[in-house]
Write an enzyme that holds these catalytic residues in place. Sequence first.
Site, PDB file in Angstrom:
ATOM      1  N   ARG A 133       0.861  -1.181   0.000  1.00 49.30           N
ATOM      2  CA  ARG A 133       0.000   0.000   0.000  1.00 49.30           C
ATOM      3  C   ARG A 133       0.894   1.227   0.000  1.00 49.30           C
ATOM      4  NH1 ARG A 133       2.454   1.767   3.596  1.00 49.30           N
ATOM      5  NH2 ARG A 133       0.974   3.452   3.809  1.00 49.30           N
ATOM      6  N   GLY A 134       0.281   2.381  -0.192  1.00 45.55           N
ATOM      7  CA  GLY A 134       1.039   3.601  -0.419  1.00 45.55           C
ATOM      8  C   GLY A 134       1.104   3.862  -1.916  1.00 45.55           C
ATOM      9  N   ALA A 135       0.770   5.090  -2.318  1.00 46.58           N
ATOM     10  CA  ALA A 135       0.608   5.379  -3.745  1.00 46.58           C
ATOM     11  C   ALA A 135       1.820   4.992  -4.592  1.00 46.58           C
ATOM     12  CB  ALA A 135       0.249   6.855  -3.934  1.00 46.58           C
ATOM     13  N   ARG A 144      -7.669  -0.494  -6.856  1.00 51.05           N
ATOM     14  CA  ARG A 144      -7.950   0.598  -5.915  1.00 51.05           C
ATOM     15  C   ARG A 144      -8.133   1.896  -6.707  1.00 51.05           C
ATOM     16  NH1 ARG A 144      -4.552   0.942  -0.603  1.00 51.05           N
ATOM     17  NH2 ARG A 144      -6.522   1.897   0.018  1.00 51.05           N
ATOM     18  N   GLN A 151      -1.965   1.708  10.206  1.00 50.09           N
ATOM     19  CA  GLN A 151      -0.714   1.859   9.457  1.00 50.09           C
ATOM     20  C   GLN A 151       0.324   2.658  10.233  1.00 50.09           C
ATOM     21  OE1 GLN A 151      -3.799   2.436   8.138  1.00 50.09           O
ATOM     22  NE2 GLN A 151      -3.818   2.156   5.924  1.00 50.09           N
ATOM     23  N   ASP A 166      -2.244  10.500  -1.678  1.00 45.49           N
ATOM     24  CA  ASP A 166      -2.565   9.486  -2.678  1.00 45.49           C
ATOM     25  C   ASP A 166      -2.948  10.113  -4.014  1.00 45.49           C
ATOM     26  OD1 ASP A 166      -2.848   6.532  -1.409  1.00 45.49           O
ATOM     27  OD2 ASP A 166      -3.159   8.100   0.086  1.00 45.49           O
ATOM     28  N   ASN A 169      -5.860  12.050   0.865  1.00 42.23           N
ATOM     29  CA  ASN A 169      -4.912  11.250   1.646  1.00 42.23           C
ATOM     30  C   ASN A 169      -5.701  10.432   2.665  1.00 42.23           C
ATOM     31  OD1 ASN A 169      -2.144  10.514   2.189  1.00 42.23           O
ATOM     32  ND2 ASN A 169      -2.336  11.596   4.129  1.00 42.23           N
ATOM     33  N   LYS A 170      -5.006   9.603   3.408  1.00 45.56           N
ATOM     34  CA  LYS A 170      -5.635   8.705   4.367  1.00 45.56           C
ATOM     35  C   LYS A 170      -6.636   9.446   5.250  1.00 45.56           C
ATOM     36  CE  LYS A 170      -6.403   5.028   6.753  1.00 45.56           C
ATOM     37  NZ  LYS A 170      -7.144   3.915   6.156  1.00 45.56           N
TER      38      LYS A 170
END
Length: 318
Positions: free
Chosen positions: A44-46, A80, A183, A223, A232-233
């Site tokens: 995960r993570g762009a 995603r 996370q 993201d 973002n998150k």
Amino acid sequence: MDTVRFEDDKVLMIDQTKLPNELEYLELESVEEVAIAIEELKVRGAPAIGVSAAFGLLLASKEGDLEVLEEAADRLRRTRPTAVNLFWAIDRVMDVVDRSGDWQKAVEKEAKSIFMEDREINKRMGDNGADLLDDGDTVLTHCNAGALATSGMYGTALGVIKRAVERDIDIDVVCTETRPVLQGARLTSYELTMDIGVDTTLIVDSAVGALMPKIDKVVVGADRVARDGVANKIGTYNIAVLADRHGVEFYVAAPKSTFDEELTIDEIEIEERSETEIKQICGCQIAPNKVKAYNQAFDLTPAELIDGVITEDGVTEL
């Protein structure tokens, strides 16, 4: 820390769902395995998602069939919806197919270039962001935007912190736990203490307001960067509002590949994930099954709350 790499015709990646208790590398041999790993947050993570998608296409190219490659690209696009690096990497690899006589070699070269460029870009971004930090600063970060969110080594927001530490800038870091899948607790605190080696304090998400008067700078990842804000998150917007209220500088660290200037933030598709992620923590049920849960994975922070976006080319305003 190699988050994801290509070796012996396999995609090797850290299974981030096992951290911090176990450091395990997955060996993926098919596009479907890569797609599932992205969907299940094993990676995960762009930037890391983008690199993984490029390597997934490299796996598919080994079949020697263009139709298989196109089907692989379609499958990866469905994993995603919010992180723009996913689509950027897929489009970049697929674009070389139409312009090359030997498309298989072109796909391999492009996928590996995306991997190597990500590492160099993150280091430059870290240098630019470290210029914003001063001795004695306490820096707050949210979710995980470190080496684990990229191909490895530096990361985005944590790359800024790592470069500051390497320059002997004396800072302390506060990281949020980042519900619902933690996370920050599982990944960011792991990187900060085990890899970067900086004084780190972990807090629950709801403690941000109480701690903000003690914070000097906020640095988070993104993201997707639209022309008027960032996705973002979930929880990032809350932090930005609190930082603005307390006069704390709020920065976003994001490579140019994360920019999508054709969209406004209101046009970004926001991923909604399973209710189970909220009702359970690490497999332990914490809420009744009958209760409804809303699990929006990202939120939107408008440009007026952002003091600057740290990129590989410098710090810019939206």
